[in-house]
Design a protein around this motif. Structure first.
Motif, PDB file in Angstrom:
ATOM      1  N   GLU A 113      -0.223  -8.488  -4.844  1.00 31.29           N
ATOM      2  CA  GLU A 113       0.139  -7.314  -5.633  1.00 31.29           C
ATOM      3  C   GLU A 113       1.583  -7.377  -6.100  1.00 31.29           C
ATOM      4  O   GLU A 113       2.495  -7.585  -5.312  1.00 31.29           O
ATOM      5  CB  GLU A 113      -0.095  -6.041  -4.818  1.00 31.29           C
ATOM      6  CG  GLU A 113       0.187  -4.772  -5.589  1.00 31.29           C
ATOM      7  CD  GLU A 113      -0.394  -3.528  -4.948  1.00 31.29           C
ATOM      8  OE1 GLU A 113      -0.284  -2.463  -5.562  1.00 31.29           O
ATOM      9  OE2 GLU A 113      -0.964  -3.629  -3.841  1.00 31.29           O
ATOM     10  N   SER A 142      -5.073  -2.462  -3.784  1.00 28.86           N
ATOM     11  CA  SER A 142      -6.111  -2.615  -2.763  1.00 28.86           C
ATOM     12  C   SER A 142      -6.856  -1.302  -2.514  1.00 28.86           C
ATOM     13  O   SER A 142      -7.956  -1.307  -1.966  1.00 28.86           O
ATOM     14  CB  SER A 142      -5.517  -3.144  -1.451  1.00 28.86           C
ATOM     15  OG  SER A 142      -4.478  -2.319  -0.993  1.00 28.86           O
ATOM     16  N   SER A 144      -8.037  -0.116   7.461  1.00 28.53           N
ATOM     17  CA  SER A 144      -7.986  -1.574   7.430  1.00 28.53           C
ATOM     18  C   SER A 144      -7.713  -2.103   8.832  1.00 28.53           C
ATOM     19  O   SER A 144      -7.128  -1.412   9.666  1.00 28.53           O
ATOM     20  CB  SER A 144      -6.879  -2.037   6.474  1.00 28.53           C
ATOM     21  OG  SER A 144      -6.618  -3.413   6.604  1.00 28.53           O
ATOM     22  N   CYS A 150      -9.096  -0.683  -6.257  1.00 25.44           N
ATOM     23  CA  CYS A 150     -10.332  -1.431  -6.491  1.00 25.44           C
ATOM     24  C   CYS A 150     -11.549  -0.723  -5.919  1.00 25.44           C
ATOM     25  O   CYS A 150     -12.679  -0.990  -6.327  1.00 25.44           O
ATOM     26  CB  CYS A 150     -10.211  -2.844  -5.927  1.00 25.44           C
ATOM     27  SG  CYS A 150     -10.157  -2.947  -4.141  1.00 25.44           S
ATOM     28  N   HIS A 151     -11.349   0.211  -4.992  1.00 21.52           N
ATOM     29  CA  HIS A 151     -12.471   0.944  -4.393  1.00 21.52           C
ATOM     30  C   HIS A 151     -12.797   2.235  -5.138  1.00 21.52           C
ATOM     31  O   HIS A 151     -13.877   2.796  -4.939  1.00 21.52           O
ATOM     32  CB  HIS A 151     -12.163   1.275  -2.934  1.00 21.52           C
ATOM     33  CG  HIS A 151     -12.014   0.071  -2.061  1.00 21.52           C
ATOM     34  ND1 HIS A 151     -13.064  -0.784  -1.795  1.00 21.52           N
ATOM     35  CD2 HIS A 151     -10.938  -0.422  -1.394  1.00 21.52           C
ATOM     36  CE1 HIS A 151     -12.639  -1.755  -0.995  1.00 21.52           C
ATOM     37  NE2 HIS A 151     -11.365  -1.555  -0.751  1.00 21.52           N
ATOM     38  N   ASN A 170       0.817  -1.206   0.000  1.00 23.65           N
ATOM     39  CA  ASN A 170       0.000   0.000   0.000  1.00 23.65           C
ATOM     40  C   ASN A 170       0.855   1.261   0.000  1.00 23.65           C
ATOM     41  O   ASN A 170       0.374   2.344  -0.323  1.00 23.65           O
ATOM     42  CB  ASN A 170      -0.930   0.008   1.219  1.00 23.65           C
ATOM     43  CG  ASN A 170      -2.060  -0.974   1.086  1.00 23.65           C
ATOM     44  OD1 ASN A 170      -2.844  -0.895   0.152  1.00 23.65           O
ATOM     45  ND2 ASN A 170      -2.153  -1.918   2.008  1.00 23.65           N
ATOM     46  N   PHE A 209      -5.440  -9.965  -2.342  1.00 19.97           N
ATOM     47  CA  PHE A 209      -6.847  -9.676  -2.624  1.00 19.97           C
ATOM     48  C   PHE A 209      -7.345 -10.767  -3.551  1.00 19.97           C
ATOM     49  O   PHE A 209      -6.558 -11.548  -4.107  1.00 19.97           O
ATOM     50  CB  PHE A 209      -7.034  -8.279  -3.240  1.00 19.97           C
ATOM     51  CG  PHE A 209      -6.194  -8.022  -4.447  1.00 19.97           C
ATOM     52  CD1 PHE A 209      -6.686  -8.247  -5.716  1.00 19.97           C
ATOM     53  CD2 PHE A 209      -4.902  -7.532  -4.314  1.00 19.97           C
ATOM     54  CE1 PHE A 209      -5.911  -8.009  -6.833  1.00 19.97           C
ATOM     55  CE2 PHE A 209      -4.111  -7.291  -5.434  1.00 19.97           C
ATOM     56  CZ  PHE A 209      -4.625  -7.524  -6.700  1.00 19.97           C
ATOM     57  N   LYS A 222     -12.130  -8.262  -4.138  1.00 22.74           N
ATOM     58  CA  LYS A 222     -12.245  -8.104  -2.687  1.00 22.74           C
ATOM     59  C   LYS A 222     -10.856  -7.984  -2.081  1.00 22.74           C
ATOM     60  O   LYS A 222      -9.957  -8.745  -2.408  1.00 22.74           O
ATOM     61  CB  LYS A 222     -12.973  -9.309  -2.073  1.00 22.74           C
ATOM     62  CG  LYS A 222     -14.408  -9.472  -2.533  1.00 22.74           C
ATOM     63  CD  LYS A 222     -15.055 -10.691  -1.894  1.00 22.74           C
ATOM     64  CE  LYS A 222     -16.486 -10.877  -2.360  1.00 22.74           C
ATOM     65  NZ  LYS A 222     -17.106 -12.095  -1.765  1.00 22.74           N
ATOM     66  N   THR A 223     -10.708  -7.012  -1.191  1.00 24.49           N
ATOM     67  CA  THR A 223      -9.422  -6.826  -0.532  1.00 24.49           C
ATOM     68  C   THR A 223      -9.288  -7.789   0.638  1.00 24.49           C
ATOM     69  O   THR A 223     -10.265  -8.289   1.174  1.00 24.49           O
ATOM     70  CB  THR A 223      -9.275  -5.388  -0.019  1.00 24.49           C
ATOM     71  OG1 THR A 223     -10.367  -5.083   0.853  1.00 24.49           O
ATOM     72  CG2 THR A 223      -9.267  -4.401  -1.168  1.00 24.49           C
ATOM     73  N   SER A 224      -8.047  -8.031   1.024  1.00 27.94           N
ATOM     74  CA  SER A 224      -7.761  -8.915   2.138  1.00 27.94           C
ATOM     75  C   SER A 224      -6.587  -8.343   2.917  1.00 27.94           C
ATOM     76  O   SER A 224      -6.221  -7.176   2.740  1.00 27.94           O
ATOM     77  CB  SER A 224      -7.461 -10.330   1.627  1.00 27.94           C
ATOM     78  OG  SER A 224      -7.295 -11.224   2.706  1.00 27.94           O
ATOM     79  N   GLN A 225      -5.982  -9.148   3.782  1.00 26.72           N
ATOM     80  CA  GLN A 225      -4.829  -8.692   4.554  1.00 26.72           C
ATOM     81  C   GLN A 225      -3.912  -9.873   4.831  1.00 26.72           C
ATOM     82  O   GLN A 225      -4.340 -11.032   4.748  1.00 26.72           O
ATOM     83  CB  GLN A 225      -5.277  -8.057   5.871  1.00 26.72           C
ATOM     84  CG  GLN A 225      -6.091  -8.975   6.753  1.00 26.72           C
ATOM     85  CD  GLN A 225      -6.542  -8.299   8.030  1.00 26.72           C
ATOM     86  OE1 GLN A 225      -5.744  -8.066   8.929  1.00 26.72           O
ATOM     87  NE2 GLN A 225      -7.836  -7.973   8.111  1.00 26.72           N
TER      88      GLN A 225
END
Length: 288
Positions: free
Chosen positions: A40, A270, A93, A273-274, A11, A31, A60-63
């Motif tokens: 990424e 991430s 997040s 995508c929004h 990020n 994601f 969909k994002t993730s972590q």
């Protein structure tokens, strides 16, 4: 003197190649696209990502998982004494808060920085951390310094399309349709928490004027002392909009010749995508 390793995530906009040159570690954010997981820059490029977006893929994002982080930290601590981990803002997040929990078992050897940064402002924090470590600061001191100045940053993002705000539930389908009909360009802002509405523009030029006017206001008010002492930097970020980002850079340099200009970076996937392609952002952040 303790040896300290800096770890951040993608990020920050720092590539794997840049990370290697800087001597740091960048965690690729995970994601899913159509239920398939990607990392990424590792298993998907920016171009491939935007191709998926253009096809209305489900993103969909993730972590990073607990297992992934703990194993990475254990491995890293075999070659250093301490770790400074700088994840994306806790306001955007759960990654940061979860990392703080995971770090507890490392008995202070892993310091998780929660200084509310994302994209180019997060990158500035990484650069500050590198400098502090080079000056002999330990992980606790680095975290303390970064968190002490967490409020000295701001970011403004102009969106070119509204469909991704609609998909995320941030605006209604009707509002998105009307916005697209009149070619409205909403501007969002953040001080590290969630992105909120700042203004609406009717053209790219007007959007840039509104963002630059706000930057000027901040430089002449709350950030004035940092600016006048040469400790503020401005950067540009974008989503699939490199040409306009470079033009914006030149406009900023012309308007603020005494302000340090640092980066023109693509926003992380991430984040992208929004908000979708075509966005343009300007950010202020404390620098050394």
């Amino acid at each position: 003197m303790k040896t300290v390793k800096i770890i951040t995530d993608s990020n920050s906009g720092i590539s794997q190649a840049e990370a290697e040159k800087l001597g740091i570690i960048v965690i690729p954010m995970p994601f899913t696209i159509n239920d398939q997981e990607y990392l990424e820059e590792i298993s998907i490029s920016q171009q491939q990502f935007y191709e998926f977006l253009s096809q209305d893929a489900e993103v969909k994002t993730s972590q990073p998982s607990k297992f992934y982080l703990e194993e990475l930290w254990k491995k890293t601590l075999k070659t250093c004494d301490e770790i400074v981990y700088i994840p994306m803002s806790s306001g955007l997040s759960a990654t940061c808060e979860n990392a703080k929990i995971y770090a507890q078992k490392f008995e202070g050897k892993v310091q998780v920085v929660d200084n509310l940064r994302i994209s180019v402002t997060q990158k500035e924090s990484v650069m500050q951390a590198i400098k502090l470590v080079s000056e002999g600061k330990d992980a606790v001191a680095v975290r303390a310094q970064l968190e002490r100045t967490k409020d000295v940053a701001s970011i403004y993002i102009m969106l070119s399309v509204l469909k991704y705000l609609k998909k995320g539930g941030r605006i209604s389908p009707t509002a998105a349709a009307l916005g697209d009909m009149f070619k409205l360009k909403p501007i969002l802002y953040s001080r590290g928490g969630s992105f909120e509405k700042f203004a609406v523009a009717f053209s790219l030029g007007q959007a840039k004027q509104k963002m630059l006017a706000q930057i000027e206001t901040e430089l002449n008010s709350e950030f004035k002392n940092y600016y006048e002492s040469g400790h503020m930097a401005v950067s540009v970020a974008h989503t699939c909009n490199a040409f306009e980002a470079e033009k914006f850079k030149e406009e900023i340099i012309a308007k603020f010749p005494k302000l340090k200009f640092h980066y023109v970076d693509a926003l992380s996937l991430s984040v992208s995508c929004h908000i979708g392609p075509g966005s343009l952002a300007v950010a202020l952040a404390l620098c050394d």
